[in-house]
Design a protein around this motif. Structure first.
Motif, mmCIF file in Angstrom:
data_model
loop_
_atom_site.group_PDB
_atom_site.id
_atom_site.type_symbol
_atom_site.label_atom_id
_atom_site.label_comp_id
_atom_site.label_asym_id
_atom_site.label_seq_id
_atom_site.Cartn_x
_atom_site.Cartn_y
_atom_site.Cartn_z
ATOM 1 N N VAL A 155 -1.452 -1.473 4.592
ATOM 2 C CA VAL A 155 -2.334 -0.316 4.446
ATOM 3 C C VAL A 155 -2.867 -0.317 3.021
ATOM 4 O O VAL A 155 -2.099 -0.350 2.053
ATOM 5 C CB VAL A 155 -1.605 1.008 4.749
ATOM 6 N N THR A 156 -4.181 -0.317 2.893
ATOM 7 C CA THR A 156 -4.840 -0.268 1.599
ATOM 8 C C THR A 156 -5.588 1.058 1.492
ATOM 9 O O THR A 156 -6.321 1.435 2.405
ATOM 10 C CB THR A 156 -5.833 -1.439 1.439
ATOM 11 N N VAL A 157 -5.363 1.762 0.405
ATOM 12 C CA VAL A 157 -6.034 3.045 0.142
ATOM 13 C C VAL A 157 -6.847 2.884 -1.135
ATOM 14 O O VAL A 157 -6.346 2.381 -2.143
ATOM 15 C CB VAL A 157 -5.016 4.190 -0.008
ATOM 16 N N SER A 158 -8.119 3.290 -1.072
ATOM 17 C CA SER A 158 -8.988 3.171 -2.240
ATOM 18 C C SER A 158 -9.708 4.488 -2.505
ATOM 19 O O SER A 158 -9.895 5.303 -1.598
ATOM 20 C CB SER A 158 -9.993 2.037 -2.045
ATOM 21 N N TRP A 159 -10.094 4.682 -3.751
ATOM 22 C CA TRP A 159 -10.822 5.871 -4.169
ATOM 23 C C TRP A 159 -11.533 5.540 -5.476
ATOM 24 O O TRP A 159 -11.264 4.527 -6.103
ATOM 25 C CB TRP A 159 -9.870 7.059 -4.354
ATOM 26 N N ASN A 160 -12.445 6.391 -5.882
ATOM 27 C CA ASN A 160 -13.127 6.235 -7.164
ATOM 28 C C ASN A 160 -12.576 7.253 -8.147
ATOM 29 O O ASN A 160 -12.396 8.428 -7.801
ATOM 30 C CB ASN A 160 -14.638 6.441 -7.021
ATOM 31 N N ASP A 161 -12.310 6.795 -9.375
ATOM 32 C CA ASP A 161 -11.838 7.725 -10.394
ATOM 33 C C ASP A 161 -13.010 8.540 -10.946
ATOM 34 O O ASP A 161 -14.138 8.417 -10.463
ATOM 35 C CB ASP A 161 -11.064 6.995 -11.501
#
Length: 101
Positions: free
Chosen positions: A78-84
């Motif tokens: 499971v890969t979780v990504s977001w923008n700071d």
């Protein structure tokens, strides 16, 4: 002092969002535990979830593996990504194995 305060504020925000992303990934992996081995789809899945004012994108990849000691297994990542706050991409990944037994 003002520069230090700003630095610690940014680091705190980064750490908080990283912890949220880990919780999202852990929750998705916990759901896999409720499935039978046969019901774990090799097609994986993806989606979005909003927490703490941030949208997190997740992707689940399932790979078939053969283990010398346990036979057939499925590797779930499971890969979780977001923008700071500077719109720089951030990512975490968690991986587990499920065997038939």
């Amino acid at each position: 002092m003002i520069k230090m305060q700003s630095y610690y504020e940014r680091q705190g925000e980064t750490a908080t969002k990283g912890l949220i992303a880990i919780q999202v990934a852990e929750n998705l992996l916990e759901q896999i535990k409720t499935y039978s081995y046969a019901d774990i789809s090799l097609s994986g899945g993806s989606g979005t979830i909003s927490r703490g004012g941030t949208t997190f994108n997740w992707q689940q990849i399932v790979r078939s593996k053969t283990l010398a000691t346990a036979g057939d297994a499925k590797q779930v990542e499971v890969t979780v990504s977001w923008n700071d706050r500077w719109q720089q991409p951030q990512t975490i990944s968690l991986v587990t194995l499920r065997t038939q037994y």
